[in-house]
Scaffold this motif. Structure first.
Motif, short mmCIF file in Angstrom:
data_model
loop_
_atom_site.label_atom_id
_atom_site.label_comp_id
_atom_site.label_asym_id
_atom_site.label_seq_id
_atom_site.Cartn_x
_atom_site.Cartn_y
_atom_site.Cartn_z
N ILE A 1 0.92 -1.40 0.01
CA ILE A 1 -0.03 -0.02 0.00
C ILE A 1 1.00 1.31 0.00
N THR A 2 0.35 2.54 -0.33
CA THR A 2 1.10 3.71 -0.60
C THR A 2 0.39 4.79 0.44
N VAL A 3 1.04 5.33 1.37
CA VAL A 3 0.29 6.30 2.26
C VAL A 3 1.21 7.56 2.37
N GLU A 4 0.39 8.52 2.34
CA GLU A 4 1.11 9.82 2.58
C GLU A 4 0.88 10.23 4.17
N PRO A 5 1.77 10.10 5.04
CA PRO A 5 1.78 10.31 6.44
C PRO A 5 1.20 11.72 6.78
N GLU A 6 0.00 11.97 7.62
CA GLU A 6 -0.71 13.15 7.93
C GLU A 6 0.26 14.19 8.73
N LYS A 7 0.14 15.24 8.66
CA LYS A 7 0.86 16.27 9.51
C LYS A 7 -0.06 16.29 10.77
N ILE A 8 0.72 15.96 11.96
CA ILE A 8 0.04 16.23 13.27
C ILE A 8 1.14 17.03 14.08
N ILE B 1 13.14 -0.01 3.96
CA ILE B 1 12.87 -0.65 2.47
C ILE B 1 13.06 0.50 1.25
N TYR B 2 13.11 -0.05 0.05
CA TYR B 2 12.78 1.27 -0.89
C TYR B 2 11.96 0.48 -1.95
N VAL B 3 10.58 0.92 -2.26
CA VAL B 3 9.77 0.50 -3.35
C VAL B 3 9.65 1.57 -4.33
N PRO B 4 10.25 1.37 -5.54
CA PRO B 4 10.33 2.24 -6.59
C PRO B 4 8.75 2.70 -7.13
N ASP B 5 8.59 3.74 -7.53
CA ASP B 5 7.05 4.21 -7.83
C ASP B 5 6.44 3.25 -8.95
N GLU B 6 7.16 2.49 -9.82
CA GLU B 6 6.62 1.73 -10.72
C GLU B 6 6.27 0.59 -10.43
N ILE B 7 6.21 0.15 -9.18
CA ILE B 7 5.87 -0.96 -8.53
C ILE B 7 4.34 -0.59 -8.07
N GLU B 8 3.44 -1.38 -8.74
CA GLU B 8 2.11 -0.92 -8.28
C GLU B 8 1.52 -1.39 -6.94
N ASP B 9 0.71 -0.90 -6.46
CA ASP B 9 -0.02 -1.14 -5.03
C ASP B 9 -0.83 -2.73 -5.33
N GLY B 10 -0.86 -3.46 -4.53
CA GLY B 10 -1.42 -4.65 -4.74
C GLY B 10 -0.85 -5.93 -3.98
N ASN B 11 -1.43 -7.03 -4.47
CA ASN B 11 -1.12 -8.46 -3.61
C ASN B 11 -0.07 -8.91 -4.47
N TYR B 12 1.02 -9.39 -3.60
CA TYR B 12 2.21 -9.93 -4.22
C TYR B 12 2.43 -11.35 -3.28
N ILE B 13 3.65 -12.07 -3.67
CA ILE B 13 4.20 -13.03 -2.83
C ILE B 13 5.49 -12.65 -2.47
N LEU B 14 5.75 -12.49 -0.84
CA LEU B 14 7.02 -12.16 -0.54
C LEU B 14 7.69 -13.26 0.01
N ASN B 15 9.09 -12.91 -0.69
CA ASN B 15 10.15 -13.70 -0.25
C ASN B 15 10.89 -12.94 0.83
N LEU B 16 11.06 -13.27 2.29
CA LEU B 16 11.68 -12.46 3.01
C LEU B 16 12.98 -13.11 3.73
N GLN B 17 14.13 -12.62 3.03
CA GLN B 17 15.35 -13.38 3.33
C GLN B 17 16.33 -12.63 4.19
N ILE B 18 16.85 -13.20 5.22
CA ILE B 18 17.83 -12.99 6.15
C ILE B 18 19.04 -13.29 6.29
N ALA B 19 20.00 -12.79 6.63
CA ALA B 19 21.14 -13.55 7.20
C ALA B 19 21.37 -14.40 8.33
N SER B 20 21.90 -15.42 8.76
CA SER B 20 21.65 -16.19 9.84
C SER B 20 22.44 -15.81 11.12
N PHE B 21 22.12 -14.60 11.43
CA PHE B 21 22.67 -13.95 12.47
C PHE B 21 21.71 -14.38 13.91
N GLU B 22 22.38 -14.98 14.93
CA GLU B 22 21.68 -14.87 16.42
C GLU B 22 21.78 -13.51 16.95
#
Length: 251
Positions: free
Chosen positions: A101-108, A215-236
């Motif tokens: 999703i894309t959100v413009e934070p509100e000024k509070i 993270i950084y999501v370029p503008d050309e990537i459209e909002d919507g549903n995806y499959i996410l592969n969340l990769q990490i290094a094996s740090f304890e």
């Protein structure tokens, strides 16, 4: 190459990388008042672990960095608890249904805040992971120096809504889901992980939920549903540098 995850077909040859690489240059993003990462060859006397120096057959670097302050990272509730919890033990599955999703934070007042109302208007179906892209979405997010800039953040109510929506994995293009200077309250972290007491963890705290920041999501990537592969290094460790990858769901 076509693959199938949770009965959804994806093209494995077309990954969408939404991580920010870690470098030892001034282009590396920085948060939390630290200096840029250090990547340098090992030195033993007159031996230098760098092929171009002519004294080694291999490049052999030491790397000094902080996962929270130097780029895309994924953290578990061990980030805020007295007792040790490791991201390597908390994250045991790596493919998830995700919504961008894309959100413009509100000024509070003096702050820019992502509110519950904004999130609830965009999240109205079940998903395992939520990816939040904030506006404005300048490319300098990939190299921004965040320290003492009061970046936007997630309200406690929004974090509660995300938790109550049974979203297990939250990804955001900010250095933190919480306000930079908040007197250590960490309201959004605590709300998302359902941590009531950081020194005496409640039984219903969300041990397997994760937060991924910077993270950084370029503008050309459209909002919507995806499959996410969340990769990490094996740090304890409570957090690890990470590489979240999106795949479009094929029709």
């Amino acid at each position: 190459m076509i693959g199938k995850i949770n009965n959804f077909e994806i093209d494995l040859s077309k990954p969408i990388d939404i991580s920010i690489p870690l470098t030892n240059t001034d282009e590396n993003p920085i948060a939390w008042y630290i200096e840029k990462p250090v990547i340098e060859p090992v030195v033993f006397g007159d031996w230098i672990g760098k092929v171009s120096e002519g004294k080694s057959s291999t490049n052999f670097n030491n790397i000094f960095f902080n996962p929270h302050g130097h780029g895309t990272h994924t953290e578990c509730l061990g980030h805020i608890t007295n007792d040790f919890y490791s991201i390597n033990q908390s994250l045991k599955q790596f493919f998830f249904m995700a919504k961008l999703i894309t959100v413009e934070p509100e000024k509070i007042g003096d702050d820019f805040v992502i509110t519950k109302e904004q999130i609830s208007a965009l999240v109205n179906d079940k998903t395992e992971a939520l990816i939040i892209r904030t506006l404005p979405n300048q490319k300098d997010k990939k190299s921004r120096k965040y320290s003492n800039t009061n970046p936007p953040y997630l309200s406690e109510e929004a974090a509660i809504f995300i938790r109550e929506s049974e979203i297990q994995h939250l990804l955001i293009d900010l250095p933190s889901v919480d306000k930079e200077h908040d007197e250590g309250k960490l309201l959004a972290h605590k709300a998302f992980w359902n941590v009531k007491d950081t020194h005496n963890l409640n039984q219903d705290a969300r041990l397997n939920a994760t937060i991924t920041e910077m993270i950084y999501v370029p503008d050309e990537i459209e909002d919507g549903n995806y499959i996410l592969n969340l990769q990490i290094a094996s740090f304890e460790n409570d957090a690890s540098p990470s590489k979240p990858i999106l795949y479009k769901i094929l029709d």
